[in-house]
Write a protein that holds these residues in place. Sequence first.
Motif, PDB file in Angstrom:
ATOM      1  N   VAL A 158     -40.564 -86.299  16.727  1.00  0.00           N
ATOM      2  CA  VAL A 158     -40.890 -86.503  18.142  1.00  0.00           C
ATOM      3  C   VAL A 158     -40.123 -85.514  19.013  1.00  0.00           C
ATOM      4  O   VAL A 158     -40.687 -84.901  19.941  1.00  0.00           O
ATOM      5  CB  VAL A 158     -40.595 -87.957  18.553  1.00  0.00           C
ATOM      6  N   LEU A 159     -38.837 -85.325  18.734  1.00  0.00           N
ATOM      7  CA  LEU A 159     -38.040 -84.385  19.522  1.00  0.00           C
ATOM      8  C   LEU A 159     -38.517 -82.945  19.317  1.00  0.00           C
ATOM      9  O   LEU A 159     -38.539 -82.143  20.261  1.00  0.00           O
ATOM     10  CB  LEU A 159     -36.568 -84.508  19.158  1.00  0.00           C
TER      11      LEU A 159
ATOM     12  N   TYR B  27     -41.541 -82.661  29.720  1.00  0.00           N
ATOM     13  CA  TYR B  27     -41.069 -83.167  28.436  1.00  0.00           C
ATOM     14  C   TYR B  27     -39.544 -83.141  28.321  1.00  0.00           C
ATOM     15  O   TYR B  27     -38.981 -83.749  27.407  1.00  0.00           O
ATOM     16  CB  TYR B  27     -41.687 -82.362  27.288  1.00  0.00           C
TER      17      TYR B  27
ATOM     18  N   TYR C  87     -41.562 -82.013  18.710  1.00  0.00           N
ATOM     19  CA  TYR C  87     -42.780 -81.877  19.505  1.00  0.00           C
ATOM     20  C   TYR C  87     -42.431 -81.672  20.975  1.00  0.00           C
ATOM     21  O   TYR C  87     -42.990 -80.794  21.650  1.00  0.00           O
ATOM     22  CB  TYR C  87     -43.655 -83.118  19.344  1.00  0.00           C
ATOM     23  N   ALA C  88     -41.507 -82.509  21.497  1.00  0.00           N
ATOM     24  CA  ALA C  88     -41.132 -82.398  22.914  1.00  0.00           C
ATOM     25  C   ALA C  88     -40.533 -81.026  23.224  1.00  0.00           C
ATOM     26  O   ALA C  88     -40.823 -80.436  24.270  1.00  0.00           O
ATOM     27  CB  ALA C  88     -40.146 -83.507  23.263  1.00  0.00           C
TER      28      ALA C  88
ATOM     29  N   HIS D 201     -46.754 -88.267  17.064  1.00  0.00           N
ATOM     30  CA  HIS D 201     -45.486 -87.670  17.490  1.00  0.00           C
ATOM     31  C   HIS D 201     -45.578 -87.227  18.949  1.00  0.00           C
ATOM     32  O   HIS D 201     -44.650 -87.442  19.735  1.00  0.00           O
ATOM     33  CB  HIS D 201     -45.142 -86.476  16.600  1.00  0.00           C
TER      34      HIS D 201
ATOM     35  N   ALA E 256     -43.576 -88.624  22.242  1.00  0.00           N
ATOM     36  CA  ALA E 256     -42.835 -87.711  23.104  1.00  0.00           C
ATOM     37  C   ALA E 256     -43.186 -87.946  24.570  1.00  0.00           C
ATOM     38  O   ALA E 256     -42.313 -87.918  25.451  1.00  0.00           O
ATOM     39  CB  ALA E 256     -43.119 -86.260  22.710  1.00  0.00           C
ATOM     40  N   ARG E 257     -44.456 -88.203  24.846  1.00  0.00           N
ATOM     41  CA  ARG E 257     -44.859 -88.518  26.216  1.00  0.00           C
ATOM     42  C   ARG E 257     -44.364 -89.898  26.635  1.00  0.00           C
ATOM     43  O   ARG E 257     -43.952 -90.113  27.779  1.00  0.00           O
ATOM     44  CB  ARG E 257     -46.390 -88.429  26.342  1.00  0.00           C
TER      45      ARG E 257
END
Length: 489
Positions: free
Chosen positions: A47-48, A61, A50-51, A229, A233-234
């Motif tokens: 997730v991080l 983000y 992706y952000a 993911h 992130a959103r």
Amino acid sequence: MIGNPGCPRRTLCLTLGVSVKIESLVRSLGAESTLAAESSEQLVSDVLAYAKERARDNDAYRYGKPPIPIRIGAAIRTSPAQVLHELGVATTFLTASPLAQVARHWAHVRYCATLDVRDGHLALSQHAGNVVHHHKVAQSEQLGIGLALVVAKEVLRRQHPRWDFHAVDAEVALKAGFLDGVGEVATMPRTTKRPDYILLGHHRSGRRSGMKIVVLECKGTHQSPGFAHGQLARAAVQVDALRVGGRSQPSLMVASYLSRTRITSYVLDPPGDDELWSGADDELDELLGGAPGDQAWRPQPAPPDEARTWEVPADADLRAEASDVSPAEDLPPGRPDVFDIPAERRGWFTQILTRAAAATALLFAGDNGTARAYATPRQRDEQPDLGQQALFEIDLPWASSTARTLRLPNGLRAEGTRYRAPLPDGEILEVFRGVESSLYRQLADGQLGAYFRAAPQTFRQWARTPLNGGVLSVGRDGTVLAVRRAERH
């Protein structure tokens, strides 16, 4: 839903042109199953990553809360009926539409054939995939809400064993306090940075009560598991939009991957400050006896110093996945708005949330008239009186009630509303939505404190009640969903 005279006996013909046997359909709704769950350090890393990648082009983000994994185990026990029950309660809303009651039943009827149990696992049915892309988007969003609530409430029961949580629509709650930044999601891009639900927790020990909130963001997708993911992130940005006294609140983010093999929910837990209100039972009763008014606060952009100063990752492996996100789903660039409840108005916010939970339960039961009294004028979309005569008067549907008593097995009685869909050869698919009778009376009499204290015991008493020829789901908030096949009289 449309009946087809050419369908075999005991068959439900859906608008999709697919037939399923009624007995099999109802039986599958009540089937115990496991919902696969995942929460890990690897998920946090994905997730991080992706952000960070999306932060190249969109600085929004950078404002997400740092997520952490939680202990949840590999699966959660549930059933399709429980998912539909959670979805139906959560999407109940106060509206001036004359078709509001039909819309509330639609949350159950529309998706009653979309969930199945395969090898003990909750999964999409063969009928769920036979829809075009834009219907899949709506399907994943709606089922994502029901699945997220099942997961979130189970997580919170494990984290807070003696607490019970009620879902409140975040837009409904914030609408009472803020003049800007809330409204129709489709027409106000800023609202895409706001969470879906506020879970209001109640706890009683001796003669004292406590209230806390957990901010929840719900996601769902038919695409690859990796698509979740980006959704998480959103969500990390959205759950930080609600604060109390300048402090971030506890939150949960759930993204569910829907497939015909099994459904998997990915869960992360951005931490935050705890406890909204606490005091003696009689103090809570006095607080909840008051009627809160609308406030006139305005959301403010998050401070620039809250943005993460990430180093941009060297690789670009996630760019293809990021490009799959439609503009409507992506975060609008720029600092997100923060809806900050002043610390001295914690009591007001407690009133707003408890009354919204009460109104939701009553609307679920079809009692629009009583539910109306629990909402503020702005929540009811009532326009201020400017001294001008309207061109015509509208008979608002929330001025009436369709609640009626339904007697269920083992002495359970519920007040609610029933929808009957005619089927071929004289059969009926019957859906009942309501609230256990004693809890309903407490809500109707304005006894909110008594309702919150009694609801857990009601659930423990009636949770395992069977329903011949159908499926019965009883919620911890005292709401009741019954689906069964009946003969037309």
